[in-house]
Design a protein around this motif. Sequence first.
Motif, mmCIF file in Angstrom:
data_model
loop_
_atom_site.group_PDB
_atom_site.id
_atom_site.type_symbol
_atom_site.label_atom_id
_atom_site.label_comp_id
_atom_site.label_asym_id
_atom_site.label_seq_id
_atom_site.Cartn_x
_atom_site.Cartn_y
_atom_site.Cartn_z
ATOM 1 N N GLY A 172 -16.243 -62.620 -41.872
ATOM 2 C CA GLY A 172 -16.867 -63.783 -42.352
ATOM 3 C C GLY A 172 -16.342 -64.732 -41.269
ATOM 4 N N ALA A 173 -15.075 -65.208 -41.052
ATOM 5 C CA ALA A 173 -14.820 -66.020 -40.038
ATOM 6 C C ALA A 173 -15.213 -65.936 -38.369
ATOM 7 C CB ALA A 173 -13.203 -65.751 -39.759
ATOM 8 N N VAL A 174 -15.508 -64.589 -38.116
ATOM 9 C CA VAL A 174 -16.260 -64.274 -36.919
ATOM 10 C C VAL A 174 -17.910 -65.193 -37.037
ATOM 11 C CG1 VAL A 174 -17.315 -62.658 -35.240
ATOM 12 C CG2 VAL A 174 -15.099 -62.447 -36.034
ATOM 13 N N ILE A 175 -18.436 -64.662 -38.323
ATOM 14 C CA ILE A 175 -19.915 -65.325 -38.411
ATOM 15 C C ILE A 175 -19.673 -66.755 -38.127
ATOM 16 C CG2 ILE A 175 -21.735 -65.650 -40.042
ATOM 17 C CD1 ILE A 175 -21.069 -62.724 -40.896
ATOM 18 N N LEU A 176 -18.794 -67.331 -38.925
ATOM 19 C CA LEU A 176 -18.421 -69.034 -38.986
ATOM 20 C C LEU A 176 -18.412 -69.373 -37.382
ATOM 21 C CD1 LEU A 176 -16.331 -69.824 -42.059
ATOM 22 C CD2 LEU A 176 -19.022 -70.076 -41.815
ATOM 23 N N GLY A 177 -17.711 -68.830 -36.545
ATOM 24 C CA GLY A 177 -17.437 -68.897 -35.256
ATOM 25 C C GLY A 177 -18.704 -68.997 -34.484
ATOM 26 N N LEU A 178 -19.675 -68.014 -34.814
ATOM 27 C CA LEU A 178 -20.908 -67.893 -34.252
ATOM 28 C C LEU A 178 -21.595 -68.828 -34.367
ATOM 29 C CD1 LEU A 178 -21.424 -64.056 -34.437
ATOM 30 C CD2 LEU A 178 -20.791 -65.317 -32.440
ATOM 31 N N LEU A 179 -21.696 -69.456 -35.852
ATOM 32 C CA LEU A 179 -22.380 -70.627 -36.280
ATOM 33 C C LEU A 179 -22.128 -71.668 -35.556
ATOM 34 C CD1 LEU A 179 -22.577 -69.841 -40.110
ATOM 35 C CD2 LEU A 179 -24.683 -69.998 -38.555
ATOM 36 N N ARG A 180 -21.006 -71.904 -35.152
ATOM 37 C CA ARG A 180 -20.589 -73.281 -34.259
ATOM 38 C C ARG A 180 -21.339 -73.269 -33.323
ATOM 39 N NH1 ARG A 180 -14.520 -73.223 -33.385
ATOM 40 N NH2 ARG A 180 -15.341 -74.991 -32.214
ATOM 41 N N PHE A 181 -21.583 -72.111 -32.592
ATOM 42 C CA PHE A 181 -22.237 -71.938 -31.430
ATOM 43 C C PHE A 181 -23.737 -71.941 -31.272
ATOM 44 C CE2 PHE A 181 -17.886 -70.637 -30.476
ATOM 45 C CZ PHE A 181 -17.524 -71.455 -29.234
ATOM 46 N N GLY A 182 -24.308 -71.822 -32.405
ATOM 47 C CA GLY A 182 -25.592 -71.698 -32.876
ATOM 48 C C GLY A 182 -26.033 -70.200 -32.465
ATOM 49 N N LEU A 183 -25.133 -69.235 -32.503
ATOM 50 C CA LEU A 183 -25.364 -67.813 -31.834
ATOM 51 C C LEU A 183 -25.605 -66.933 -33.400
ATOM 52 C CD1 LEU A 183 -23.436 -67.619 -28.761
ATOM 53 C CD2 LEU A 183 -25.687 -68.157 -29.098
ATOM 54 N N TRP A 184 -25.680 -67.343 -34.539
ATOM 55 C CA TRP A 184 -25.812 -66.567 -35.506
ATOM 56 C C TRP A 184 -27.227 -66.721 -36.183
ATOM 57 C CZ3 TRP A 184 -24.684 -62.230 -37.505
ATOM 58 C CH2 TRP A 184 -25.077 -61.954 -38.987
ATOM 59 N N SER A 185 -27.932 -65.762 -35.937
ATOM 60 C CA SER A 185 -29.343 -65.982 -36.190
ATOM 61 C C SER A 185 -29.929 -64.584 -36.432
ATOM 62 C CB SER A 185 -30.374 -66.787 -35.309
ATOM 63 O OG SER A 185 -31.649 -67.118 -35.699
ATOM 64 N N PRO A 186 -29.436 -63.959 -37.488
ATOM 65 C CA PRO A 186 -30.157 -62.601 -37.713
ATOM 66 C C PRO A 186 -31.551 -62.398 -37.571
ATOM 67 C CG PRO A 186 -28.963 -63.395 -39.732
ATOM 68 C CD PRO A 186 -28.986 -64.223 -38.434
ATOM 69 N N GLY A 187 -32.184 -63.321 -38.506
ATOM 70 C CA GLY A 187 -33.724 -63.350 -38.699
ATOM 71 C C GLY A 187 -34.215 -62.274 -39.680
#
Length: 518
Positions: free
Chosen positions: A423-438
């Motif tokens: 969950g923390a890794v996903i939050l980190g990706l969200l900060r960079f705008g890189l969590w977009s599974p679609g």
Amino acid sequence: MSLIRSSLLVGLGSIASRILGFARDVLFAQALGAGPVADAFLAAFRLPNLVRRILGEGGLNPALVPTLSRLGADEAAEAAGDTLGAFALVLLVLTGLVEIGAGLIAFFLAPGLHDDGETLALVALYTRLSFPIVICVTLASIAAAVLNWRGRFTATALAPLAVNGGLILALIALESGFDLPLARKAAWLAAASSLAGLIQLAIVAVALLKGGPRLVRFRRPRWSPLLKSLLLAGLPVLVASGAVQIFFLAATQIASFWPSGVSWLYYAERVMQLPLGLMAGLSAGLLLPELARRHQAGDTLALVTAQNRALEVALLLALPASAALFLLARPISTVLFERGAFEAADAEGTALVLMALSLGLPFATVGKVLSQTLFALGSLRAALAAAALGLVVTVTASLLLAWSLGQTGIALGVSLGCLGHAGAVILGLLRFGLWSPGLDTLSRLVRTALAALLMSLGLLGAQNMLPEAEPLVLAAFCLGGLVLYALAAFATGALTRDDWVSLTKKSSQPLRPDAGLS
């Protein structure tokens, strides 16, 4: 080399290494059982084995690959040579300190044994004998990172087999040709592990030198900004990339307060590591270089597409593995470990721990795969924060659950730690705008979960056909479950023919936004 050929090579090497490692642990259980000597040996073996697993799964790749990708060929060769030389000196000093302070380290590894001075002394002895392997596997990992960066995977896939293969030979020799007390037998095994690590280093070194000065250029290490950043980043990178292994280290310390707790946790973890280690090795060895290239090219869309595709493939393996380990934990523990000094009660305890650990396997996989994107970006702070959160959750949950559930509660704490880390890794990706599974990725994951559910129902329905935990029956169940899952995956659309076409494309070609992981 196409990604499918690279994946097969690295994957087959990882599978072979895991199988040999598993055979080694089966022999460990037979030779040492789950008593005080086994707890002492496995507690001491935990530290060098922790380093070996992290490095064997590409633990230094996040520090080396992005850095080397930014350099020219000559600069990269010099940087690789400087790194090898500097790390060799640092590791020699570190090993000397460990040899001197082994008694204190033994208390750190197994604080629950503080009232048992004899067993704690064995932990210190085995630590001194086994820790030199850290020098060998660390230098071998640096060399392997250089080879992987250059697209050379053969030696890096085969070299790790030397450690487990060497220990298996040592176990067979000790069991067949000598009648030694358990404590002395464990001492010989600890020493054999260091010798096997030297063989692994030799294999990778030969492959590296054959590449000539284009791959590595040795000279007196220069204290350059690049080398300084690599050395300073080395430990944090290992912590971040080996988060799950560190969760188990913390759990081992807690388990040392329970009889046979260290042994049960170790053997159950080794079963869990079969699928997890394979996916971790593929992520660090193949996915990270691909993500680093796409990040350097500034192609964010292709990077996210590759990340999503890798997540789909990883969970395509992790979800059925998790379900199968949970359902078959008891026959697995009995068939694999219950022999020699390993008794029925130990097999039952190991099975309960394995069931608890299997729940965390999908989350551990998600954290391992998605953290490669953070490494490719050079965002070590976010990766470290995720690992720290997972560790806090592991320790807190393990301590709370252990009072009522014992060793099983500690294992559940590890699974919750893996959930927190993912969950923390996903939050980190969200900060960079890189969590977009679609929608496509989410749909694929739902179909994968459905296929795993169908496989689980089939295994549950056939449970009554398993009268005893026999090797052939267990093998038939595993093979039948695999076939059933493959059919369910094709039926639900979790696995398609287009997947094969996508994987066989050249990884060096630019990725189209709709091409997936090429």
